[in-house]
Design an enzyme around this catalytic site. Structure first.
Site, PDB file in Angstrom:
ATOM      1  N   GLU A  38       0.813  -1.209   0.000  1.00 50.54           N
ATOM      2  CA  GLU A  38       0.000   0.000   0.000  1.00 50.54           C
ATOM      3  C   GLU A  38       0.855   1.272   0.000  1.00 50.54           C
ATOM      4  O   GLU A  38       1.736   1.424   0.849  1.00 50.54           O
ATOM      5  CB  GLU A  38      -0.950   0.001   1.215  1.00 50.54           C
ATOM      6  CG  GLU A  38      -1.845   1.207   1.336  1.00 50.54           C
ATOM      7  CD  GLU A  38      -2.660   1.465   0.080  1.00 50.54           C
ATOM      8  OE1 GLU A  38      -3.225   0.500  -0.470  1.00 50.54           O
ATOM      9  OE2 GLU A  38      -2.682   2.627  -0.374  1.00 50.54           O
ATOM     10  N   THR A  80      -5.773   1.652  -5.551  1.00 49.56           N
ATOM     11  CA  THR A  80      -5.377   0.250  -5.367  1.00 49.56           C
ATOM     12  C   THR A  80      -6.049  -0.651  -6.386  1.00 49.56           C
ATOM     13  O   THR A  80      -5.444  -1.532  -6.969  1.00 49.56           O
ATOM     14  CB  THR A  80      -5.789  -0.224  -3.960  1.00 49.56           C
ATOM     15  OG1 THR A  80      -5.289   0.681  -2.994  1.00 49.56           O
ATOM     16  CG2 THR A  80      -5.250  -1.609  -3.673  1.00 49.56           C
TER      17      THR A  80
HETATM   18  C1  GP9 Z   1      -8.962  -0.377   0.597  1.00 52.19           C
HETATM   19  C2  GP9 Z   1      -7.491  -0.445   0.316  1.00 52.19           C
HETATM   20  C3  GP9 Z   1      -6.896   0.967   0.170  1.00 52.19           C
HETATM   21  O1  GP9 Z   1      -9.526  -1.676   0.555  1.00 52.19           O
HETATM   22  O2  GP9 Z   1      -7.271  -1.189  -0.870  1.00 52.19           O
HETATM   23  O3  GP9 Z   1      -7.451   1.521  -0.951  1.00 52.19           O
HETATM   24  P1  GP9 Z   1      -6.836   2.784  -1.715  1.00 52.19           P
HETATM   25  O4  GP9 Z   1      -7.461   3.994  -1.073  1.00 52.19           O
HETATM   26  O5  GP9 Z   1      -5.324   2.798  -1.547  1.00 52.19           O
HETATM   27  O6  GP9 Z   1      -7.274   2.528  -3.129  1.00 52.19           O
HETATM   28 MN    MN Z   2      -3.718   1.771  -2.273  1.00 56.74          MN
END
Ligand code: GP9
Ligand code: MN
Length: 417
Positions: A38, A80
């Site tokens: 992330e 993401t």
């Molecule tokens: C939420 C996580 C974060 O499930 O995938 O999402 P993002 O805000 O980074 O797209």
């Molecule tokens: Mn993300």
């Protein structure tokens, strides 16, 4: 209609096809751990802050992995989920909105579906609501067999922070579920702790905050360091559970963590004024491909998330026609050495194009616009044809198991409604 697909297909066939790489099939029948890190950007890799490594584990892992130091995220508003889409389809996300929401019902030939033919089980692990980013619907379209979302995890006050379950806990609780999978498996893990605004509890912070006065920028390093620690523990768990030798590991940053709104703080940290050239260079995210038993190699090929699907398929020795892919095998000798970003910026071997200005890629010095001409058309066409495929749901005209499209095969096959 299917004619549009034929146009897109001939466009894709016009670019040089992959030369087979020396790693073709090296991981045949092995498990794939695909790990979405992330908001992890490459500027923290191999860097210290207050004389402490920000990502000590990844810095070591890179030494015996293939590390792509000029690898770019290509996400748009889908964040993401755009990264997930690009990686499983080798198609770009959309110029606005999130393809996971707007086109989950399209026909696709995602990696999970293709690996099913090769006897693979596919799964996603993510300790968030199953419906976030409309994942439940899109994962069906991708052909994922299992989706371990929030209900599979024990989440409480002390083991969660910010967006949810802490990453170290997430990987610990995921391990028994991983062991329950039929092998070989293609398993994707989505981390959470290193998510804006980068909140972490003091007892979990292993590196101090930076001191720019910009809160989320200053906290970013502690949540990155925590993510790095979760990876260290995860690899230890994988080895302890005897899953290491028969697997390969693809770790990628999903998108930027620090936006251009924080250029002052970023400039202070990097000790330079952030220009549009720098902003594109800051869109680099790590791509680490770890294949147990192979030596490490730092690879400077200009590349993007669009390349991951063909690269994984070739590593696994999957012969079936890969269908319509805009990316190229990162280990093939004739990789185009270029990356197109969703906003139309692009990076090539010698130039970088950002905000209507052409730069020398190495030096960042502005050069005459003509220097970018050779790549401009490819960048525009890649995005245009990929968008057409999605807006027109054109893959429904693909004949199963073939690169051929319906009209090319001159057979009357009524497209699935
Ligand atoms: C939420 C996580 C974060 O499930 O995938 O999402 P993002 O805000 O980074 O797209
Ligand atoms: Mn993300």
């Amino acid at each position: 209609d299917s004619e549009d697909l034929v146009d897109a297909e001939s466009y894709l066939k016009s670019s040089p096809q992959n030369l087979p790489s020396e790693l073709q099939g090296i991981a045949k029948g092995k498990n794939v751990f695909l790990i979405s890190l992330e908001s992890l950007q490459s500027f923290v890799i191999d860097r210290k802050m207050f004389n402490q490594e920000i990502t000590p584990f990844l810095n070591d892992l890179i030494e015996d992995s293939f590390y792509f130091e000029n690898f770019y995220h290509q996400t748009g508003q889908g964040k993401t989920s755009d990264a997930e889409f690009i990686i499983d389809n080798s198609l770009y996300g959309l110029p606005s909105g999130a393809v996971y929401f707007t086109h989950a019902q399209n026909s696709y030939t995602g990696t999970p579906e293709m690996l099913k033919e090769e006897g693979y089980t596919s799964a996603v692990f993510h300790a968030n609501d199953a419906s976030f980013w409309n994942r439940e619907l899109m994962y069906d379209s991708m052909g994922y067999d299992e989706y371990f979302a929030k209900p599979y995890y024990t989440i409480n006050e002390e083991n969660s922070v910010g967006w949810g379950l802490k990453d170290i806990e997430f990987f610990e609780q995921s391990m028994p579920l991983v062991k329950s999978l039929e092998k070989p498996f293609y398993a994707k893990f989505l981390t959470l702790t290193n998510h804006h605004p980068y909140v972490i509890e003091p007892e979990d912070a292993m590196i101090p905050n930076f001191t720019s006065g910009d809160g989320s920028f200053d906290r970013y390093f502690a949540t990155v360091r925590y993510l790095d620690e979760s990876m260290k523990r995860f690899f230890e768990e994988v080895k302890a559970n005897g899953l290491y030798e028969d697997s390969i590991f693809v770790l990628y940053g999903d998108h930027y963590g620090i936006s251009e709104n924080h250029n002052r703080a970023m400039g202070e940290f990097l000790n330079k004024e952030i220009t549009p050239y720098d902003s594109v260079q800051l869109q680099r995210v790590p791509l680490i491909i770890h294949i147990p038993g192979t030596d490490g190699e730092r690879i400077d090929t200009v590349s993007g998330q669009i390349d991951i699907k063909p690269t994984i398929l070739n590593l696994l020795g999957v012969e079936t026609p890969h269908g319509m892919m805009f990316g190229h095998d990162l280990f093939s000798a004739n990789h185009p050495n270029a990356a197109v970003l969703r906003n139309g910026s692009f990076i090539a071997e010698d130039v970088l194009y950002a905000q209507n200005t052409c730069y020398d890629r190495e030096t960042g010095v502005e050069v005459e616009d003509e220097a970018c001409d050779p790549y401009r058309e490819k960048a525009e066409n890649d995005l245009r044809y990929s968008d057409e495929i999605i807006y027109g749901d054109l893959l429904r005209f693909m004949l199963p198991d073939s690169d051929m499209t319906e009209s090319e095969a001159d057979v009357e096959v009524t497209p699935t409604p």
